[in-house]
Design a protein around this motif. Structure first.
Motif, PDB file in Angstrom:
ATOM      1  N   ALA A 166      17.739 -19.310  39.168  1.00 34.30           N
ATOM      2  CA  ALA A 166      19.058 -19.780  39.607  1.00 34.30           C
ATOM      3  C   ALA A 166      19.025 -21.297  39.758  1.00 34.30           C
ATOM      4  O   ALA A 166      18.032 -21.867  40.217  1.00 34.30           O
ATOM      5  N   THR A 167      20.120 -21.934  39.355  1.00 37.65           N
ATOM      6  CA  THR A 167      20.182 -23.389  39.483  1.00 37.65           C
ATOM      7  C   THR A 167      21.428 -23.812  40.246  1.00 37.65           C
ATOM      8  O   THR A 167      22.468 -23.146  40.184  1.00 37.65           O
TER       9      THR A 167
ATOM     10  N   VAL B 124      21.152 -22.534  50.434  1.00 45.02           N
ATOM     11  CA  VAL B 124      20.675 -22.119  49.113  1.00 45.02           C
ATOM     12  C   VAL B 124      19.388 -21.305  49.249  1.00 45.02           C
ATOM     13  O   VAL B 124      19.204 -20.269  48.587  1.00 45.02           O
ATOM     14  N   GLN B 125      18.509 -21.755  50.119  1.00 47.61           N
ATOM     15  CA  GLN B 125      17.244 -21.046  50.308  1.00 47.61           C
ATOM     16  C   GLN B 125      17.463 -19.642  50.865  1.00 47.61           C
ATOM     17  O   GLN B 125      16.760 -18.697  50.469  1.00 47.61           O
ATOM     18  N   ALA B 126      18.409 -19.496  51.753  1.00 45.59           N
ATOM     19  CA  ALA B 126      18.713 -18.168  52.301  1.00 45.59           C
ATOM     20  C   ALA B 126      19.191 -17.241  51.181  1.00 45.59           C
ATOM     21  O   ALA B 126      18.808 -16.061  51.122  1.00 45.59           O
ATOM     22  N   TRP B 127      20.031 -17.769  50.274  1.00 42.31           N
ATOM     23  CA  TRP B 127      20.484 -16.964  49.128  1.00 42.31           C
ATOM     24  C   TRP B 127      19.302 -16.589  48.245  1.00 42.31           C
ATOM     25  O   TRP B 127      19.179 -15.445  47.791  1.00 42.31           O
ATOM     26  N   ALA B 128      18.429 -17.558  47.978  1.00 44.58           N
ATOM     27  CA  ALA B 128      17.281 -17.314  47.107  1.00 44.58           C
ATOM     28  C   ALA B 128      16.393 -16.204  47.662  1.00 44.58           C
ATOM     29  O   ALA B 128      15.930 -15.328  46.913  1.00 44.58           O
ATOM     30  N   LYS B 129      16.161 -16.221  48.949  1.00 38.07           N
ATOM     31  CA  LYS B 129      15.323 -15.184  49.570  1.00 38.07           C
ATOM     32  C   LYS B 129      16.024 -13.834  49.557  1.00 38.07           C
ATOM     33  O   LYS B 129      15.403 -12.800  49.286  1.00 38.07           O
TER      34      LYS B 129
ATOM     35  N   HIS C  47      18.128 -12.731  47.422  1.00 42.09           N
ATOM     36  CA  HIS C  47      18.250 -12.194  46.061  1.00 42.09           C
ATOM     37  C   HIS C  47      16.935 -12.242  45.285  1.00 42.09           C
ATOM     38  O   HIS C  47      16.901 -11.821  44.126  1.00 42.09           O
ATOM     39  N   ASP C  48      15.896 -12.763  45.915  1.00 45.13           N
ATOM     40  CA  ASP C  48      14.576 -12.869  45.285  1.00 45.13           C
ATOM     41  C   ASP C  48      14.657 -13.599  43.955  1.00 45.13           C
ATOM     42  O   ASP C  48      14.187 -13.129  42.919  1.00 45.13           O
ATOM     43  N   ARG C  49      15.269 -14.780  43.984  1.00 46.39           N
ATOM     44  CA  ARG C  49      15.391 -15.625  42.800  1.00 46.39           C
ATOM     45  C   ARG C  49      14.846 -17.020  43.110  1.00 46.39           C
ATOM     46  O   ARG C  49      15.204 -17.616  44.139  1.00 46.39           O
ATOM     47  N   PRO C  50      13.997 -17.568  42.229  1.00 44.50           N
ATOM     48  CA  PRO C  50      13.550 -18.954  42.412  1.00 44.50           C
ATOM     49  C   PRO C  50      14.667 -19.926  42.047  1.00 44.50           C
ATOM     50  O   PRO C  50      15.606 -19.574  41.327  1.00 44.50           O
ATOM     51  N   ILE C  51      14.533 -21.159  42.532  1.00 44.62           N
ATOM     52  CA  ILE C  51      15.611 -22.148  42.421  1.00 44.62           C
ATOM     53  C   ILE C  51      15.153 -23.387  41.661  1.00 44.62           C
ATOM     54  O   ILE C  51      14.063 -23.921  41.885  1.00 44.62           O
ATOM     55  N   LEU C  52      16.038 -23.841  40.777  1.00 46.25           N
ATOM     56  CA  LEU C  52      15.938 -25.170  40.171  1.00 46.25           C
ATOM     57  C   LEU C  52      17.100 -26.011  40.670  1.00 46.25           C
ATOM     58  O   LEU C  52      18.262 -25.623  40.505  1.00 46.25           O
ATOM     59  N   LEU C  53      16.787 -27.144  41.285  1.00 43.61           N
ATOM     60  CA  LEU C  53      17.809 -28.149  41.583  1.00 43.61           C
ATOM     61  C   LEU C  53      17.969 -28.961  40.304  1.00 43.61           C
ATOM     62  O   LEU C  53      17.225 -29.896  40.033  1.00 43.61           O
TER      63      LEU C  53
END
Length: 333
Positions: A214-215, A258-263, A265-271
Motif C-alpha cells: 500500500a502506498t 496510516v500505521q494503524a491501517w497497515a497493522k 490490514h497486514d499490508r506494508p507501506i511505501l511513502l
C-alpha cells in the motif's frame, strides 16, 4: 541386489538435489519494503523519453543515487503519449525503458515502474481505462522474467473521476491483468484522491493477494509544501515556515493513522512521495523532509522522495551535485 540398487538410486537423487541450485524464493511484500528502504522519484518530466540525446538525467546518475545512500528509484512513466491508436507502446520508448531498468538494476537499486498518467486518468476515466489495461498487459509480458527488484505500481494518484468506488473496481480488474504474467511480483497500490491518507480506509485490496504494497503520499500542510507553486493556485502565498512542535505532532498523528491501517490490514507501506517545493525557505524544507523520512523509517516503511530533478530537487543537474541540505535530510551522515 535390488535393495542395494534402490539405495544407490536414492543416494544419487539426494546428491543431485543437494547439488542443484536452490529455487528462487519469491519475495514477500514485507521483505520487498525492507529492501526498498530509501528511494527517490526519477525521470517523470525528462526529455529522455522523447529524445535521449536531450536528456538531463544520464544513466550514470543511477550510480550517483546508489552512492548517495539510496536503495530505490521510482520511475515515473507517462506512457500514454507513447502509445499508438491501438494502445501499443512505441518500440523506441520501450527500448529506452529497458535501458533505464537495466542501468538501475546494475546498481542494485529496486526499480518501481510507476504508471504516472494521473492527469488524463482523472479527467477522463473512460478513455484512460483501456490504455492503462493495455499498458499493464504489455509491461507485464515484457518484464515477466525480470528480477524481483522490479516492482509495479498500478497508477499514481488516482483522482477526480477515479473516486474511491471507481478506483476499487479498477484495482480488482487491473490486478488480474498483471497476475496473468507476474503472479508473485509485488505491486504497489494506493488510495484515491491523490493517494491521500484520508482515503486509505476506503481502499479495497483483494485479501487473497499477499504481494501488494500500500502506498500513500504526504504533502500536508499544503500551504507549506506547495507554497508558490504555479500549478496549485490555492497555495499562492510564500514565506510559510514549518517546524513547530504542533506541526511535528500533526505529522506524527497522521503517520500513526496510516500505521494503524497497515497493522489492521497486514499490508506494508511505501511513502511514495513527500517533500516541499523550492519556493519555501531551505531550513524549513530540510526540517520537513527529515521529519517525514524519519517518521516513515521509525514505522518500518519504505519511502521515495519527490524528486531527484525538475522541482523539489534533491540533485542539481546543472551543478552535478546534491542539494546538500535536502540530501542530508534524507540520508543523515
Amino acid at each position: 541386489m535390488v535393495s542395494a540398487l534402490k539405495t544407490l538410486i536414492v543416494c544419487a537423487l539426494l546428491s543431485a538435489l543437494a547439488a542443484a541450485p536452490a529455487a528462487a524464493r519469491e519475495m514477500s511484500a514485507a521483505d520487498q519494503v525492507k529492501t526498498m528502504g530509501r528511494g527517490v522519484n526519477v525521470l517523470g518530466y525528462d526529455p529522455l523519453w522523447k529524445d535521449p540525446a536531450q536528456a538531463r538525467f544520464q544513466l550514470r546518475h543511477f550510480k550517483t543515487i546508489k552512492d548517495g545512500g539510496f536503495d530505490t528509484v521510482r520511475v515515473n512513466l507517462h506512457a500514454f503519449e507513447h502509445m499508438d491508436a491501438d494502445n501499443r507502446l512505441d518500440p523506441a520508448w520501450l527500448k529506452t525503458l529497458d535501458a533505464v531498468v537495466q542501468a538501475a538494476l546494475a546498481q542494485k537499486l529496486t526499480v518501481i515502474l510507476d504508471e504516472h498518467d494521473f492527469g488524463p486518468c482523472g479527467e477522463d476515466p473512460a478513455a484512460c481505462k483501456p490504455r492503462l489495461t493495455a499498458f499493464w498487459r504489455q509491461i507485464g509480458e515484457r518484464y515477466r522474467a525480470a528480477p524481483d527488484r522490479v516492482v509495479f505500481e498500478l497508477l499514481n494518484e488516482p483522482n477526480k473521476g477515479l473516486d474511491d468506488a471507481v478506483w476499487n473496481g479498477w484495482v480488482a480488474e487491473l490486478l488480474p491483468v498483471v497476475r496473468a504474467t507476474n503472479p508473485t511480483r509485488n505491486v504497489i497500490v494506493g488510495p484515491a484522491f491523490w493517494n491521500n491518507i484520508a482515503h486509505l480506509d476506503a481502499l479495497q485490496l483483494p485479501a487473497q493477494d499477499r504481494h501488494l504494497i500500500a502506498t500513500v503520499h504526504y504533502y500536508l500542510p499544503m500551504e507549506f509544501t506547495h507554497q508558490g507553486a504555479s500549478w496549485n493556485p490555492s497555495t499562492p502565498k510564500t514565506g510559510v515556515t514549518w517546524g513547530t512542535e504542533a506541526e511535528r505532532q500533526r505529522m506524527k498523528t497522521d503517520f500513526d493513522g496510516v500505521q494503524a491501517w497497515a497493522k489492521a490490514h497486514d499490508r506494508p507501506i511505501l511513502l511514495g512521495e513527500f517533500g516541499a517545493y523550492d519556493k519555501g525557505d531551505m531550513a524549513s524544507r530540510a526540517a520537513y523532509t527529515a521529519a517525514a523520512a524519519r517518521q516513515a523509517e521509525a514505522r518500518g516503511w519504505a519511502w521515495a522522495y519527490w524528486q531527484f530533478d525538475s522541482d523539489f530537487i534533491a540533485y542539481d543537474i546543472k551543478k552535478d551535485a546534491w542539494v546538500e541540505p535536502i540530501h542530508k535530510a534524507l540520508v543523515p551522515r
